[in-house]
Design an enzyme around this catalytic site. Structure first.
Site, mmCIF file in Angstrom:
data_model
loop_
_atom_site.group_PDB
_atom_site.id
_atom_site.type_symbol
_atom_site.label_atom_id
_atom_site.label_comp_id
_atom_site.label_asym_id
_atom_site.label_seq_id
_atom_site.Cartn_x
_atom_site.Cartn_y
_atom_site.Cartn_z
ATOM 1 N N ARG A 1 22.602 48.620 -10.679
ATOM 2 C CA ARG A 1 22.366 47.308 -11.290
ATOM 3 C C ARG A 1 23.641 46.466 -11.236
ATOM 4 O O ARG A 1 23.591 45.262 -10.977
ATOM 5 C CB ARG A 1 21.912 47.463 -12.740
ATOM 6 C CG ARG A 1 21.745 46.112 -13.436
ATOM 7 C CD ARG A 1 21.242 46.225 -14.851
ATOM 8 N NE ARG A 1 21.146 44.898 -15.459
ATOM 9 C CZ ARG A 1 20.632 44.658 -16.657
ATOM 10 N NH1 ARG A 1 20.158 45.650 -17.385
ATOM 11 N NH2 ARG A 1 20.590 43.427 -17.134
ATOM 12 N N ASN B 1 11.240 47.061 -14.064
ATOM 13 C CA ASN B 1 11.613 45.824 -13.387
ATOM 14 C C ASN B 1 11.914 46.075 -11.913
ATOM 15 O O ASN B 1 12.155 47.215 -11.523
ATOM 16 C CB ASN B 1 12.847 45.218 -14.065
ATOM 17 C CG ASN B 1 12.485 44.330 -15.234
ATOM 18 O OD1 ASN B 1 11.448 43.677 -15.215
ATOM 19 N ND2 ASN B 1 13.326 44.317 -16.255
ATOM 20 N N HIS C 1 8.300 36.364 -15.276
ATOM 21 C CA HIS C 1 9.412 35.640 -15.895
ATOM 22 C C HIS C 1 9.370 34.152 -15.595
ATOM 23 O O HIS C 1 9.783 33.342 -16.415
ATOM 24 C CB HIS C 1 10.753 36.187 -15.392
ATOM 25 C CG HIS C 1 11.099 37.532 -15.947
ATOM 26 N ND1 HIS C 1 12.012 38.358 -15.345
ATOM 27 C CD2 HIS C 1 10.680 38.198 -17.032
ATOM 28 C CE1 HIS C 1 12.141 39.469 -16.042
ATOM 29 N NE2 HIS C 1 11.337 39.403 -17.068
ATOM 30 N N CYS D 1 5.672 42.927 -19.272
ATOM 31 C CA CYS D 1 7.099 42.625 -19.442
ATOM 32 C C CYS D 1 7.319 42.150 -20.863
ATOM 33 O O CYS D 1 6.474 41.442 -21.426
ATOM 34 C CB CYS D 1 7.534 41.557 -18.444
ATOM 35 S SG CYS D 1 9.255 41.062 -18.642
ATOM 36 N N ASP D 2 8.457 42.523 -21.447
ATOM 37 C CA ASP D 2 8.700 42.152 -22.839
ATOM 38 C C ASP D 2 9.372 40.798 -23.012
ATOM 39 O O ASP D 2 9.450 40.287 -24.122
ATOM 40 C CB ASP D 2 9.525 43.233 -23.548
ATOM 41 C CG ASP D 2 10.948 43.344 -23.027
ATOM 42 O OD1 ASP D 2 11.248 42.737 -21.983
ATOM 43 O OD2 ASP D 2 11.752 44.044 -23.660
ATOM 44 N N TYR E 1 13.748 32.477 -18.141
ATOM 45 C CA TYR E 1 14.244 32.886 -16.836
ATOM 46 C C TYR E 1 14.150 31.772 -15.794
ATOM 47 O O TYR E 1 14.760 31.869 -14.729
ATOM 48 C CB TYR E 1 13.490 34.118 -16.327
ATOM 49 C CG TYR E 1 14.076 35.424 -16.803
ATOM 50 C CD1 TYR E 1 14.752 36.275 -15.938
ATOM 51 C CD2 TYR E 1 13.969 35.797 -18.133
ATOM 52 C CE1 TYR E 1 15.291 37.471 -16.379
ATOM 53 C CE2 TYR E 1 14.504 36.991 -18.584
ATOM 54 C CZ TYR E 1 15.168 37.826 -17.705
ATOM 55 O OH TYR E 1 15.698 38.988 -18.149
ATOM 56 N N ARG F 1 26.005 41.461 -16.919
ATOM 57 C CA ARG F 1 25.107 42.034 -17.937
ATOM 58 C C ARG F 1 25.099 43.564 -17.860
ATOM 59 O O ARG F 1 25.038 44.237 -18.899
ATOM 60 C CB ARG F 1 23.705 41.471 -17.721
ATOM 61 C CG ARG F 1 22.636 42.071 -18.629
ATOM 62 C CD ARG F 1 22.821 41.723 -20.078
ATOM 63 N NE ARG F 1 21.847 42.426 -20.915
ATOM 64 C CZ ARG F 1 21.951 42.585 -22.212
ATOM 65 N NH1 ARG F 1 22.989 42.094 -22.862
ATOM 66 N NH2 ARG F 1 21.026 43.230 -22.894
#
Length: 359
Positions: free
Chosen positions: A93, A148, A201, A170-171, A264, A284
């Site tokens: 990531r 994701n 998103h 998706c949250d 997003y 992030r």
């Protein structure tokens, strides 16, 4: 009451304790006869398992808990599979985020070059999971997928395994709806009934109805334009790294006032500005590794060293577990509740033609 075997695929995730807590606090809604943590990384899963065992002891000590790296053991006779894979872990990531930023492009895990790279890594492990479920799980199994980048995974699984019993969710939209609800004086994300379109998103709310059937969106727009959007009330989306995202909401609404945007959209509508705002040396991924990852290690150590006598701080792992549990309950008991999930358009939005042969 009917009971279920539930598997968490990606059992070594830092989100797992929060999801397990949500499951067991609401155990009378979705009664489990077995909970399985399944991961291909035994060491990581065992570390998370220390906390999960603690959660089980706190909320449902009679529940059978299994930790395994064997897909046959995990999936045999499973009813529900909650999927939350992170293929490549946070090391990859970090690369997804930092490599694009070297070239002035948004570095983000679900969109842009990083999102595409992450998606390409995730597609075939997700297909493999589906195949395991087809082979070992009950014929009525359901995969509820949190992995994701959700839109890419959803489209790929629709294409490669069109008959799979998988629901992609998706949250992030739910976290935004929680903020909407709080601003309207409501308590829960599902106190508002949304009308939403878009690509997960990258979407828009066109209406937000309360329980009495009143569309509260005009009122909410006025409040946001006056006060801005209140930061999300769940910890996962309210730490300092998210603050700028919430602040940008008013700017998007100012420029595109017809509907309420998903946060997003900033990465698409203001790509240059978003990239310039990001630190290419500390993204992030680094924040998560220095935050939630360290919290997990420290809490597992606390439980081990105290022999389970000291309770873990479960608020540190409060992922949006209630949402995935709500969705599973609705499926299990055919409740016909309405949720934001990722499904094909198939002509329901007239202005967007249904093109089944296009990715």
């Amino acid at each position: 009451m009917k009971t279920f075997k539930l598997v968490i695929a990606g059992g070594g995730s830092t989100y797992t304790p929060g999801i397990v807590k949500s499951l067991l606090v609401q155990k009378d809604r979705l009664k489990l006869n077995e909970l399985v943590l399944y991961d291909n990384n035994a060491e990581r899963q065992e570390a998370v398992g220390v906390i999960v065992r603690h959660v089980v002891e706190m909320f449902d000590p009679e529940l059978k808990l299994t930790l395994t790296t064997d897909p046959e053991v995990a999936m045999t006779d499973a009813d529900f599979i909650f999927a939350q894979m992170r293929v490549g872990l946070y090391a990859m990531r970090e690369q997804d985020e930092k490599i694009p930023l070297k070239y002035g492009v948004v570095g983000q895990e679900t969109c842009g070059p990083g999102g595409l790279a992450y998606g390409l890594r995730t597609i075939y492990p997700m297909v493999e999971l589906i195949d395991y479920c087809e082979k070992y799980a009950k014929p009525t199994y359901w995969i509820v997928n949190y992995s994701n980048p959700a839109a890419i995974v959803a489209k790929a699984t629709f294409r490669l395994r069109p008959k799979a019993r998988i629901l992609n969710i998706c949250d992030m939209p739910v976290a935004i709806m929680l903020s909407f609800a709080k601003m309207l004086g409501l308590e829960k994300y599902n106190d508002v009934d949304p009308v939403y379109f878009g690509l997960n998103h990258f979407g828009w709310w066109t209406h937000l109805y309360d329980k009495s059937g009143v569309d509260r969106m005009p009122e909410l727009k006025e409040k946001i334009m006056k006060f801005g959007l209140a930061a999300s009330h769940d910890k996962h989306h309210s730490d300092p790294s998210w603050r700028h995202t919430w602040e940008n909401f008013k700017e998007i609404l100012t420029d595109f006032p017809e509907y309420l945007p998903n946060t997003y959209l900033q990465y698409y509508l203001y790509a240059k500005e978003s990239a310039e705002d990001m630190d290419p040396n500390y993204t992030r991924a680094n924040m998560v590794m220095d935050g939630r990852e360290k919290d997990m290690i420290e809490q597992a150590k606390l439980i081990r060293e105290s022999g389970g006598k000291k309770e873990a701080n479960l608020n540190l792992f409060n992922a949006f577990g209630d949402f995935i549990v709500d969705v599973a309950c609705s499926i299990a008991y055919n409740n016909a509740d309405r949720y934001l999930v990722i499904v094909e358009n198939k002509g329901c939005i007239p202005q967007m033609p249904y093109l089944p042969d296009c990715l």
